[in-house]
Design a protein around this motif. Structure first.
Motif, short mmCIF file in Angstrom:
data_model
loop_
_atom_site.label_atom_id
_atom_site.label_comp_id
_atom_site.label_asym_id
_atom_site.label_seq_id
_atom_site.Cartn_x
_atom_site.Cartn_y
_atom_site.Cartn_z
N GLN A 42 8.12 -8.83 2.16
CA GLN A 42 7.91 -7.50 2.73
C GLN A 42 8.61 -6.43 1.90
O GLN A 42 8.05 -5.35 1.67
CB GLN A 42 8.42 -7.45 4.17
CG GLN A 42 7.60 -8.28 5.14
CD GLN A 42 8.21 -8.32 6.53
OE1 GLN A 42 9.14 -7.57 6.84
NE2 GLN A 42 7.69 -9.19 7.38
N LEU A 43 9.81 -6.73 1.44
CA LEU A 43 10.56 -5.77 0.62
C LEU A 43 9.82 -5.50 -0.69
O LEU A 43 9.71 -4.35 -1.13
CB LEU A 43 11.96 -6.29 0.34
CG LEU A 43 12.86 -5.40 -0.52
CD1 LEU A 43 13.05 -4.04 0.12
CD2 LEU A 43 14.20 -6.08 -0.75
N ALA A 44 9.30 -6.54 -1.31
CA ALA A 44 8.56 -6.37 -2.56
C ALA A 44 7.32 -5.50 -2.34
O ALA A 44 7.00 -4.63 -3.17
CB ALA A 44 8.17 -7.73 -3.13
N GLU A 45 6.64 -5.69 -1.21
CA GLU A 45 5.47 -4.87 -0.90
C GLU A 45 5.87 -3.41 -0.72
O GLU A 45 5.19 -2.50 -1.21
CB GLU A 45 4.77 -5.39 0.35
CG GLU A 45 4.07 -6.71 0.16
CD GLU A 45 3.55 -7.30 1.46
OE1 GLU A 45 3.68 -6.67 2.53
OE2 GLU A 45 3.00 -8.42 1.41
N LEU A 46 6.96 -3.17 0.00
CA LEU A 46 7.43 -1.80 0.21
C LEU A 46 7.86 -1.15 -1.10
O LEU A 46 7.57 0.03 -1.33
CB LEU A 46 8.59 -1.78 1.21
CG LEU A 46 8.21 -2.07 2.66
CD1 LEU A 46 9.46 -2.22 3.51
CD2 LEU A 46 7.31 -0.99 3.21
N GLU A 47 8.53 -1.91 -1.95
CA GLU A 47 8.93 -1.37 -3.25
C GLU A 47 7.70 -0.98 -4.06
O GLU A 47 7.68 0.04 -4.73
CB GLU A 47 9.77 -2.38 -4.01
CG GLU A 47 11.17 -2.52 -3.45
CD GLU A 47 11.97 -3.65 -4.11
OE1 GLU A 47 11.35 -4.56 -4.70
OE2 GLU A 47 13.20 -3.61 -4.02
N GLY A 48 6.65 -1.79 -3.99
CA GLY A 48 5.41 -1.47 -4.69
C GLY A 48 4.78 -0.20 -4.16
O GLY A 48 4.26 0.61 -4.93
N GLN A 49 4.84 -0.02 -2.85
CA GLN A 49 4.28 1.20 -2.26
C GLN A 49 5.08 2.42 -2.68
O GLN A 49 4.51 3.46 -2.99
CB GLN A 49 4.26 1.09 -0.74
CG GLN A 49 3.27 0.08 -0.21
CD GLN A 49 3.38 -0.12 1.29
OE1 GLN A 49 4.16 0.55 1.97
NE2 GLN A 49 2.62 -1.05 1.81
#
Length: 95
Positions: A42-49
């Motif tokens: 989830q953190l990686a997805e948020l960082e990508g966003q």
């Protein structure tokens, strides 16, 4: 029952308790590991966003276009459906 038989029974019981406790600890660790992996994803997805937004790769903001802002301001001023207070709020948010 002899002392050695009683001691053996206690020993077997202690071994079973330790094995049970070890199983519970193992289950808890597995659950924590799974939770950490989910949170990392989830953190990686948020960082990508966040990177997409900061790089300007997201959808363009409509009011970054000066010509469009100019048209919106004039439409607000010319409209009888928008009060003066509403015009001021709109102008404050756009400028």
């Amino acid at each position: 029952m002899s002392e050695s038989a009683a001691a053996s029974g206690r020993s077997d019981s202690s071994v079973a308790e330790v094995e049970s406790a070890a199983g519970e600890v193992n289950t808890t660790l597995t659950t924590f590991q799974s939770t950490v992996e989910d949170l990392s994803t989830q953190l990686a997805e948020l960082e990508g966003q966040v990177e997409t937004v900061t790089d300007g790769g997201g959808s363009p903001q409509p009011f970054q276009d000066p010509e469009l802002v100019h048209k919106v301001v004039h439409a607000c001023m010319d409209s009888d459906k928008i009060s003066e207070d509403e015009e001021l709020r709109i102008l404050d948010s756009l400028l």
